[in-house]
Each structure stands twice: as C-alpha cells, then as structure tokens.
Write a protein that holds these residues in place. Structure first.
Motif, PDB file in Angstrom:
ATOM      1  N   ARG A   1      -4.208  -3.071  11.492  1.00 17.86           N
ATOM      2  CA  ARG A   1      -4.300  -2.908  12.893  1.00 17.86           C
ATOM      3  C   ARG A   1      -3.072  -2.026  13.130  1.00 17.86           C
ATOM      4  NH1 ARG A   1      -4.687  -8.089  15.589  1.00 17.86           N
ATOM      5  NH2 ARG A   1      -2.491  -8.545  15.083  1.00 17.86           N
TER       6      ARG A   1
ATOM      7  N   ILE B   1      -3.883  -7.092   8.254  1.00 13.38           N
ATOM      8  CA  ILE B   1      -4.779  -8.086   8.756  1.00 13.38           C
ATOM      9  C   ILE B   1      -5.228  -9.065   7.774  1.00 13.38           C
ATOM     10  CG2 ILE B   1      -6.749  -8.454  10.145  1.00 13.38           C
ATOM     11  CD1 ILE B   1      -4.353  -7.661  11.753  1.00 13.38           C
TER      12      ILE B   1
ATOM     13  N   SER C   1      -0.919 -14.118  11.869  1.00 11.00           N
ATOM     14  CA  SER C   1      -1.244 -13.903  13.356  1.00 11.00           C
ATOM     15  C   SER C   1      -2.853 -13.984  13.678  1.00 11.00           C
ATOM     16  CB  SER C   1      -1.037 -12.650  13.894  1.00 11.00           C
ATOM     17  OG  SER C   1      -1.599 -11.453  12.957  1.00 11.00           O
ATOM     18  N   VAL C   2      -3.665 -13.810  12.504  1.00 10.77           N
ATOM     19  CA  VAL C   2      -5.035 -13.726  12.666  1.00 10.77           C
ATOM     20  C   VAL C   2      -5.824 -15.189  11.839  1.00 10.77           C
ATOM     21  CG1 VAL C   2      -5.290 -11.282  13.028  1.00 10.77           C
ATOM     22  CG2 VAL C   2      -5.651 -12.313  10.825  1.00 10.77           C
TER      23      VAL C   2
ATOM     24  N   PHE D   1      -9.991 -14.708  12.479  1.00 17.12           N
ATOM     25  CA  PHE D   1     -10.481 -13.420  11.797  1.00 17.12           C
ATOM     26  C   PHE D   1     -11.149 -14.200  10.274  1.00 17.12           C
ATOM     27  CE2 PHE D   1      -8.198  -9.994  13.900  1.00 17.12           C
ATOM     28  CZ  PHE D   1      -8.619 -10.565  15.248  1.00 17.12           C
TER      29      PHE D   1
ATOM     30  N   MET E   1     -14.018 -11.193  14.093  1.00 18.91           N
ATOM     31  CA  MET E   1     -12.784 -11.349  14.971  1.00 18.91           C
ATOM     32  C   MET E   1     -13.293 -12.508  15.981  1.00 18.91           C
ATOM     33  SD  MET E   1     -10.910  -7.696  14.958  1.00 18.91           S
ATOM     34  CE  MET E   1     -12.228  -7.282  16.036  1.00 18.91           C
TER      35      MET E   1
ATOM     36  N   LEU F   1     -10.487 -13.594  20.508  1.00 21.40           N
ATOM     37  CA  LEU F   1      -9.602 -12.430  20.828  1.00 21.40           C
ATOM     38  C   LEU F   1      -8.603 -12.514  21.945  1.00 21.40           C
ATOM     39  CD1 LEU F   1     -12.127  -9.759  19.774  1.00 21.40           C
ATOM     40  CD2 LEU F   1     -10.132  -9.985  18.635  1.00 21.40           C
TER      41      LEU F   1
ATOM     42  N   GLU G   1      -3.086  -9.161  22.268  1.00 22.98           N
ATOM     43  CA  GLU G   1      -2.252  -8.614  21.198  1.00 22.98           C
ATOM     44  C   GLU G   1      -3.169  -8.221  20.062  1.00 22.98           C
ATOM     45  OE1 GLU G   1       1.676 -11.312  21.731  1.00 22.98           O
ATOM     46  OE2 GLU G   1       0.424 -11.942  20.080  1.00 22.98           O
ATOM     47  N   ASP G   2      -4.403  -8.559  20.124  1.00 19.71           N
ATOM     48  CA  ASP G   2      -5.324  -7.655  19.078  1.00 19.71           C
ATOM     49  C   ASP G   2      -5.970  -6.420  19.373  1.00 19.71           C
ATOM     50  OD1 ASP G   2      -6.804 -11.156  19.003  1.00 19.71           O
ATOM     51  OD2 ASP G   2      -5.502 -10.289  17.496  1.00 19.71           O
TER      52      ASP G   2
ATOM     53  N   TYR H   1      -8.322  -0.368  14.359  1.00 13.87           N
ATOM     54  CA  TYR H   1      -8.609  -1.087  13.082  1.00 13.87           C
ATOM     55  C   TYR H   1      -8.961  -0.022  11.868  1.00 13.87           C
ATOM     56  CZ  TYR H   1      -7.830  -5.716  15.145  1.00 13.87           C
ATOM     57  OH  TYR H   1      -7.239  -6.746  16.254  1.00 13.87           O
TER      58      TYR H   1
END
Length: 124
Positions: A38, A48, A63-64, A68, A83, A86, A89-90, A94
């Motif tokens: 990302r 990611i 962070s995911v 995700f 995902m 959400l 910040e996402d 991508y």
C-alpha cells in the motif's frame, strides 16, 4: 514474464469492507509468492500481506493483522485481499506483486513483478 492486474478498489466508508483481486498472466502462478503493498499519498510503499508459493502460509503487517486476509486461487491465477473494518489510514494505492524465489516476502525490492495499482479511499 508475469503481468499483474489489480481490481476491486473504490470508495468505502470507515468500518466497511472491500475485496481486492489481482489477476496474473502465465501458467506458473502457483510458483510465485504473492504480496500486497500500500502506498499512501506522500509516503513510501508499505508491506501489507504475503502468501507463500509453497504451502499457502501467510504473513501480515501489524497494522492490518486481524482485519485483512490474503488468499490465492491457483486455478484462477488470482490473489485476493479481503479488507474489513477499514479506517482512513487504509487509504492509498494498493499494489500486488510476484516474487519467484522467496517463500514469504515483506521487502518490496525483492519482488520481481508489480501491478499498476488500484485506489482505495476510506471516508471517515
């Protein structure tokens, strides 16, 4: 040579979900470790998620993690990124990428091929 085409991006409200797809050309898709990255505006391209070419193992950025899910369908030459939950910040472009040598790979410079990217915008 591998060509990667991402799709599924768009505008979504915070808390919503999207599923990205990345279709790969060629007959050797199962031999590639795949990754999603990302890039937010003005920032570097960040790792990611990745899925192994060997056994389907996965690895995620902190962070995911838990939100995700990366998966692959070798019969369809496609890797997915589901995902959920959400947040703003996402937001970013991508990219999917293919790596011929690693089992799991978080480093962008080790990937051999890249797609053109798909925009994801999360509104708060």
């Amino acid at each position: 040579q591998v060509q990667l085409v991402e799709s599924g991006g768009g505008l979504v409200q915070a808390g919503g979900s999207l599923r990205l797809s990345c279709a790969a050309s060629g007959r050797t898709f199962s031999r590639w470790t795949m990754g999603w990255f990302r890039q937010a505006p003005g920032k570097e391209r960040d790792f990611i998620a990745t899925i192994s070419r060997i056994d389907g193992r996965t690895y995620y950025a902190d962070s995911v993690k838990g939100r995700f899910t990366i998966s692959r369908d070798n019969a369809k030459n496609t890797v997915y990124l589901q995902m959920n939950s959400l947040n703003s910040e996402d937001t970013g472009v991508y990219y999917c990428a293919a790596d011929a040598t690693s089992i799991l790979c978080t480093r962008s410079y080790e990937y051999d091929y890249w797609g053109q990217g798909t925009q994801v915008t999360v509104s708060s």
